[in-house]
Design a protein around this motif. Structure first.
Motif, short mmCIF file in Angstrom:
data_model
loop_
_atom_site.label_atom_id
_atom_site.label_comp_id
_atom_site.label_asym_id
_atom_site.label_seq_id
_atom_site.Cartn_x
_atom_site.Cartn_y
_atom_site.Cartn_z
N THR A 160 -79.61 47.19 -17.25
CA THR A 160 -80.97 47.17 -17.79
C THR A 160 -81.56 48.57 -17.82
O THR A 160 -81.01 49.52 -17.29
N LEU A 161 -82.72 48.65 -18.44
CA LEU A 161 -83.52 49.86 -18.34
C LEU A 161 -84.08 49.96 -16.93
O LEU A 161 -84.23 48.95 -16.24
N PRO A 162 -84.39 51.18 -16.48
CA PRO A 162 -84.93 51.34 -15.13
C PRO A 162 -86.18 50.49 -14.90
O PRO A 162 -87.02 50.35 -15.80
N LEU A 163 -86.29 49.92 -13.74
CA LEU A 163 -87.44 49.12 -13.37
C LEU A 163 -88.67 50.01 -13.22
O LEU A 163 -88.69 50.88 -12.36
N PRO A 164 -89.69 49.82 -14.04
CA PRO A 164 -90.89 50.68 -13.95
C PRO A 164 -91.64 50.42 -12.64
O PRO A 164 -91.76 49.29 -12.18
N THR A 172 -99.92 43.67 -18.94
CA THR A 172 -101.23 43.35 -19.50
C THR A 172 -101.56 44.23 -20.69
O THR A 172 -102.30 43.83 -21.58
N ASP A 173 -101.02 45.45 -20.72
CA ASP A 173 -101.26 46.37 -21.84
C ASP A 173 -100.22 46.19 -22.95
O ASP A 173 -100.57 46.08 -24.12
N GLN A 174 -98.96 46.15 -22.58
CA GLN A 174 -97.89 46.14 -23.58
C GLN A 174 -97.60 44.74 -24.12
O GLN A 174 -97.21 44.59 -25.27
N GLY A 175 -97.79 43.74 -23.30
CA GLY A 175 -97.52 42.37 -23.75
C GLY A 175 -96.08 42.18 -24.18
O GLY A 175 -95.15 42.59 -23.48
N PHE A 176 -95.89 41.59 -25.35
CA PHE A 176 -94.54 41.33 -25.87
C PHE A 176 -94.06 42.41 -26.83
O PHE A 176 -92.99 42.28 -27.43
N ASP A 177 -94.83 43.47 -27.00
CA ASP A 177 -94.41 44.57 -27.88
C ASP A 177 -93.33 45.40 -27.19
O ASP A 177 -93.52 45.89 -26.07
N LEU A 178 -92.20 45.57 -27.84
CA LEU A 178 -91.13 46.40 -27.30
C LEU A 178 -91.44 47.87 -27.55
O LEU A 178 -91.88 48.25 -28.64
N SER A 179 -91.21 48.68 -26.56
CA SER A 179 -91.28 50.12 -26.77
C SER A 179 -90.06 50.57 -27.57
O SER A 179 -89.10 49.81 -27.74
N VAL A 180 -90.08 51.79 -28.06
CA VAL A 180 -88.93 52.32 -28.79
C VAL A 180 -87.68 52.30 -27.90
O VAL A 180 -86.59 51.91 -28.34
N ALA A 181 -87.85 52.71 -26.65
CA ALA A 181 -86.70 52.74 -25.73
C ALA A 181 -86.16 51.34 -25.48
O ALA A 181 -84.94 51.12 -25.47
N GLU A 182 -87.05 50.38 -25.29
CA GLU A 182 -86.62 49.00 -25.06
C GLU A 182 -85.93 48.42 -26.28
O GLU A 182 -84.89 47.75 -26.16
N ALA A 183 -86.48 48.68 -27.46
CA ALA A 183 -85.89 48.15 -28.69
C ALA A 183 -84.52 48.75 -28.96
O ALA A 183 -83.58 48.05 -29.35
N ASN A 184 -84.39 50.05 -28.74
CA ASN A 184 -83.10 50.71 -28.93
C ASN A 184 -82.06 50.19 -27.96
O ASN A 184 -80.90 49.94 -28.33
N TRP A 185 -82.47 50.02 -26.71
CA TRP A 185 -81.56 49.50 -25.70
C TRP A 185 -81.12 48.08 -26.03
O TRP A 185 -79.92 47.75 -25.96
N LEU A 186 -82.05 47.23 -26.41
CA LEU A 186 -81.71 45.85 -26.71
C LEU A 186 -80.85 45.75 -27.96
O LEU A 186 -79.89 44.95 -28.01
N ARG A 187 -81.15 46.55 -28.97
CA ARG A 187 -80.30 46.58 -30.16
C ARG A 187 -78.87 46.97 -29.79
O ARG A 187 -77.91 46.35 -30.25
N GLU A 188 -78.73 47.99 -28.95
CA GLU A 188 -77.40 48.44 -28.54
C GLU A 188 -76.65 47.35 -27.79
O GLU A 188 -75.45 47.12 -28.01
N ASP A 382 -89.17 41.33 -33.57
CA ASP A 382 -89.67 42.04 -32.39
C ASP A 382 -88.93 43.37 -32.19
O ASP A 382 -89.54 44.40 -31.90
N ILE A 383 -87.60 43.32 -32.34
CA ILE A 383 -86.81 44.55 -32.14
C ILE A 383 -87.11 45.55 -33.25
O ILE A 383 -87.27 46.75 -32.99
N SER A 384 -87.19 45.07 -34.49
CA SER A 384 -87.48 45.96 -35.61
C SER A 384 -88.83 46.64 -35.44
O SER A 384 -88.97 47.85 -35.66
N GLU A 385 -89.83 45.88 -35.03
CA GLU A 385 -91.15 46.48 -34.83
C GLU A 385 -91.15 47.48 -33.70
O GLU A 385 -91.82 48.51 -33.77
N GLY A 386 -90.35 47.19 -32.65
CA GLY A 386 -90.24 48.14 -31.55
C GLY A 386 -89.60 49.44 -31.99
O GLY A 386 -90.03 50.53 -31.58
N LEU A 387 -88.56 49.36 -32.82
CA LEU A 387 -87.89 50.56 -33.31
C LEU A 387 -88.82 51.43 -34.14
O LEU A 387 -88.68 52.66 -34.20
#
Length: 392
Positions: A160-164, A172-188, A382-387
């Motif tokens: 996984t990505l490092p535990l923040p 509460t801020d990010q919700g279900f929006d993937l960050s670029v790093a999360e989307a890239n990691w999940l795509r990979e 979700d992944i596309s929007e994160g990218l």
């Protein structure tokens, strides 16, 4: 039902149980005619790891973090209980912040019985986010800091990505929006582990095709390899051909319903006779359907039940022999459908059980098969929007 009990089964049984939950709210997925083995097999080839009860892609990021946090303090059954509490804490934080689209437990809140980990466990293993085929209660405890320790990375059950440090407060801020790093990691993760699937193909493209289509075969797949074109073609033709059988079944149920002078559903026989006529026109206007060679389909499923294969083959041969006429008045096709439903459901057959007939609400598996496309398209979106989330 505890999380331990829910997951203390084989991976295949877990998926079947999770998807059973969805059947009551998705009438188009009901398997009255016993074709679910083929439907699910095609869906697994197209969208491995996706199930009909998944909602948002970021659960694949959040769930491992809840278990990693729990593993810092606990092991075994205690770890599962701690992860259970972590997930409910995340749920409540998301709901309080208004992130309710796709939120599992949106209505029940902390009282929700089926947690995200139960719904996504197979996906976590399929994409090798969870490295081993294991149950939650078999996960090891980790020492403090191990979740972010490069030295211990290879021994962790999670990839996984490092535990923040801010997790779970940051949801509460990010919700279900993937960050670029999360989307890239999940795509990979998906592309590497599911390389021959439609899911991986779509994620590997420089630009995601338009996902706003009703059926997966309406996607722009010009760049897809021939093997994937063949798979999508067989999926479309199977969906089209067997939709006619489902409509004929509902017509027969509607006729039986009217014979019993039941009135909660208005004129069902007329409705399905009309829909069957429209289906027949669509089938015979399709450039490939009437001459479809099913050998390619069966080569993908050598272990398919002989009875299932015989039903599908007899249905398609029957409509082809019938020609452009509607199957509504075919004695042979009606008998085929009636026998198959009884073979599949036994005493619970709506065509023979008056109690079950009275429970009919006007549609039972009458929609065209979608092979988990609604869920897959949400994950892909979700992944596309994160990218494309340049501000993350």
């Amino acid at each position: 039902m505890s999380l331990i009990a829910w997951l203390d089964t084989s991976a295949q049984e877990e998926r079947r149980m999770r998807e059973l939950v969805a059947l009551f709210s998705e009438p188009g997925t009901l398997d009255n005619l016993g074709i679910g083995q083929i439907r699910d097999g095609l869906a697994d080839l197209l969208f491995p790891g996706i199930s009909t009860v998944q909602t948002r892609a970021r659960y694949l990021v959040l769930i491992p973090w809840t278990f990693q946090r729990a593993a810092l303090r606990k092991s075994g059954a205690a770890l599962v209980k701690a992860a259970d509490r972590e997930q409910r804490e995340v749920l409540l934080a998301l709901r309080e912040a208004g992130h309710t689209q796709g939120l599992i437990g949106r209505v029940a809140g902390a009282a929700v019985r089926v947690l995200p980990s139960a719904i996504y466990w197979n996906a976590l293993q399929t994409y090798r986010i969870l490295r081993h085929d294991t149950r939650p209660q078999h996960l090891p405890q980790s020492r403090k800091g191990e979740a972010n320790d490069d030295e211990m990375h290879d021994t962790s059950p999670w990839s996984t990505l490092p535990l923040p440090e801010s997790f779970p407060a940051d949801v509460t801020d990010q919700g279900f929006d993937l960050s670029v790093a999360e989307a890239n990691w999940l795509r990979e993760r998906i592309v590497v582990t599911c390389d021959s699937s439609l899911l991986a193909h779509l994620l590997s493209q420089p630009t995601m095709p338009d996902l706003d289509v009703d059926y997966l075969w309406h996607l722009d797949l010009e760049s897809a390899p021939q093997e994937l074109h063949d798979l999508v073609e067989d999926t479309e033709l199977f969906s089209l051909a067997l939709h006619g059988a489902s409509l004929l079944y509902n017509l027969m149920v509607g006729e039986a319903y009217e014979r019993q002078e039941l009135t909660s559903v208005e004129a069902p026989a007329q409705r399905y006779r009309s829909e069957l006529s429209q289906w027949s026109e669509q089938y015979w206007n399709h450039p490939l359907a009437p001459k479809w060679d099913r050998s390619r389909l069966w080569s993908r499923f050598p272990a398919i039940s002989p009875r299932t294969r015989q039903f599908v083959e007899t249905w398609i041969d029957g409509i082809n022999d019938l020609g452009a006429g509607t199957p509504a008045d075919s004695v042979d096709l009606r008998r085929l459908v009636s026998d198959r439903e009884f073979q599949n459901k036994g005493a619970q057959s709506r065509l023979t059980n008056e109690k079950q007939l009275r429970l009919w609400q006007g549609a039972s598996g009458a929609s065209r098969l979608q092979f988990r496309w609604p869920q897959a398209s949400q994950i892909l979106s979700d992944i596309s929007e994160g990218l494309n989330n340049a501000g993350a």
